[in-house]
Design an enzyme around this catalytic site. Structure first.
Site, short mmCIF file in Angstrom:
data_model
loop_
_atom_site.label_atom_id
_atom_site.label_comp_id
_atom_site.label_asym_id
_atom_site.label_seq_id
_atom_site.Cartn_x
_atom_site.Cartn_y
_atom_site.Cartn_z
N SER A 1 79.93 -14.12 35.08
CA SER A 1 79.76 -13.44 33.79
C SER A 1 81.02 -12.67 33.39
O SER A 1 81.72 -12.11 34.23
CB SER A 1 78.60 -12.45 33.94
OG SER A 1 78.72 -11.42 33.01
N LYS A 2 81.27 -12.68 32.09
CA LYS A 2 82.45 -11.98 31.61
C LYS A 2 82.06 -10.61 31.07
O LYS A 2 82.90 -9.85 30.64
CB LYS A 2 83.10 -12.80 30.49
CG LYS A 2 83.95 -13.95 31.01
CD LYS A 2 85.15 -14.14 30.09
CE LYS A 2 86.29 -14.88 30.73
NZ LYS A 2 86.06 -16.28 30.96
#
Ligand code: GLU
Length: 506
Positions: free
Chosen positions: A264-265
């Site tokens: 996930s960013k």
């Protein structure tokens, strides 16, 4: 230029200052640091801020501060000094220009005046034709194998039109190198774009600046995330243009979410600063990040390592190729291991400072003498150690060790009170007042001896006693909790509590 002994290991962490330290960034920093330390070499932090649009004010400093919290201190950086500075790329622009001029003169690079719209059109067209988008070499000069006459290029330059400088990738050659993690890797130059080296704003691109700096800073090993592997052919070509020897390279495995998608960013999920804020200790964070792609060896079950142990044990040979799953539960588990193993005095010291903040917030005039004594806090820690996941939970989960309860969990009261609970409790308080031995063992005996002739089970009193002394319906063993709280606090709380719950139960 500096003279560094040949073979001296020099590694670097080269973050872009985007405002926070990504866990992947911390892993890169850690592996570079560990490798340098293990090899008695130097670890350098270089700020790569050539993308001015993404730059965040003050981010360079906070990056180094976050690294310092985790125990990673560079030998050279813009804050630590060193002989190879400046360590911030925006302060090295003249150097990049100079090397760019060299490439232009030697015909390894060329001016490109294509506009953003033209490039976009070209990209769309190539996609439509099922081709991999690449610059169409419109501005590649005739003398470099292209179609643009030199006179046209001169004209544009004289007119002062904006341009970029692109590298001229040789046609149809194979580019090979040996990655320390992946083994031999080969690229076909036909798949490599004529990469922009200098942008129209006069700033170099990442690729150009990073190659020049790695060379000038005498970096011996480039250790970084797998996402940079595809840049290697461009970088290797640049080394060849300049006649420089490239550093050794190691590309670390991708970080994955537990469902094996790319990590996930979202900043809240991956920012090291947020993990610190949530209460994870630097020991657990470093330990966790070290295991994202590295293990000690076949058959080793060991998972808990201090930074010093990692410095001794880390080797690039033990870095895996397969994606490393980022599992926050593992971090939580490690945090618990550290709380269990941490020396009592260290935890007591931490709780004391947390408690001081808490007291300031409450601005109470209570007598804090006892609850801030090391001996008392030590007893609380021993009793609660197994039950907390973070140090701050010694206070948030069991605030009753420090403050008299102001309210009682209503559901627990409803569940645990019978019509005669208060009268039996009242009698029992009298018994407690006459009890001088407040040890857990003795309290257990006293309670059992008290309920037996009244034909009640111990639980009849255990739950109400817990609720009135702690305010909540769960916690450590009641008898041990009462022992730690001590006779005075217990009697005071029971007397006050019995009056207060009357309203709830009647
Ligand atoms: N500035 C690049 C980054 O933001 C560094 C990549 C490299 O290590 O070469 O990750």
């Amino acid at each position: 230029m500096q003279t560094t002994p040949v073979n001296r290991v020099r590694t670097r962490f080269a973050p872009s200052p985007t405002g926070y330290l990504h866990v992947g960034g911390l892993r890169t920093a850690l592996y570079n640091y560990l490798y340098a330390k293990k090899m008695n070499g130097d670890f350098i932090v270089r700020i790569e801020d050539t993308d001015q649009a993404r730059k965040v004010e003050g981010a360079e400093k906070s990056l180094l501060e976050t690294l310092a919290v985790t125990g990673i201190v560079p030998d050279e950086s813009f804050m630590h000094g060193g002989n190879f500075g400046p360590y911030i790329q925006s302060e090295r622009l003249e150097t990049y220009m100079q090397f760019c001029r060299q490439l232009l003169e030697e015909k390894n690079a060329y001016y490109c005046f294509s506009t953003a719209e033209e490039l976009e059109e070209n990209r769309k067209l190539q996609m439509k034709q099922g081709m991999q988008p690449k610059y169409n070499r419109k501005w590649l000069p005739e003398e470099m194998g292209g179609t643009m006459p030199e006179s046209e290029i001169r004209k544009k330059l004289e007119a002062g039109l904006p341009y970029v400088v692109r590298m001229r990738v040789p046609d149809y050659i194979s580019i090979m190198f040996e990655d320390m993690v992946r083994g031999p890797v080969e690229f076909d130059s036909a798949t490599v774009d004529d990469q922009v080296l200098m942008k129209s704003d006069g700033f170099p691109t990442y690729h150009f600046a990073s190659v020049i700096d790695d060379h000038l800073m005498e970096i011996s090993h480039v250790i970084r995330g797998e996402e940079w592997l595809s840049s290697m052919p461009k970088h290797l070509l640049l080394y060849e243009f300049f006649g420089w020897e490239p550093p050794k390279a190691a590309h670390l495995p991708l970080l994955l979410n537990p469902d094996r998608s790319k990590l996930s960013k979202r900043q809240g999920d991956v920012a090291v600063e947020d993990f610190i804020r949530k209460g994870y200790s630097h020991e657990a964070i470093i330990n966790f990040v070290a295991l994202l792609g590295w293990n000690e060896g076949e058959g080793s079950e060991r998972e808990v390592y201090s930074l010093d142990e990692l410095k001794e044990k880390f080797t690039i040979e033990r870095v895996g190729k397969a994606g490393a799953v980022f599992n926050v539960e593992k971090l939580g588990w490690l945090e618990k291991q550290y709380i269990k193993a941490r020396p009592l005095e260290a935890i007591v010291k931490k709780i004391k400072s947390l408690l001081r903040d808490e007291l300031e917030k409450k601005s109470t005039d209570m007598d804090t003498g006892r609850i801030s004594s090391d001996e008392y806090l030590g007893q609380v820690v021993e009793l609660m150690r197994e039950r907390v996941s973070f140090e701050h939970e010694f206070i948030t989960f069991s605030s009753y060790f420090f403050f008299d309860p102001q309210e009682y969990e209503e559901k627990a009261v409803q569940k645990r009170w019978a019509s005669d609970t208060n009268s039996v409790l009242g009698e029992f308080i009298g018994v407690l007042e006459d009890t001088s031995d407040f040890s857990a063992d003795n309290l257990e005996t006293v309670l059992k001896d008290f309920v037996a002739p009244r034909e009640k089970k111990p639980a009849f009193l255990i739950h109400p006693l817990r609720i009135l002394t702690s305010g909540v319906g769960f916690g450590p063993s009641l008898y041990h909790m009462l022992e730690v709280l001590g006779k005075e606090a217990v009697i005071r709380r029971l007397r006050k509590g019995i009056e207060r719950v009357d309203g709830v139960t009647s």
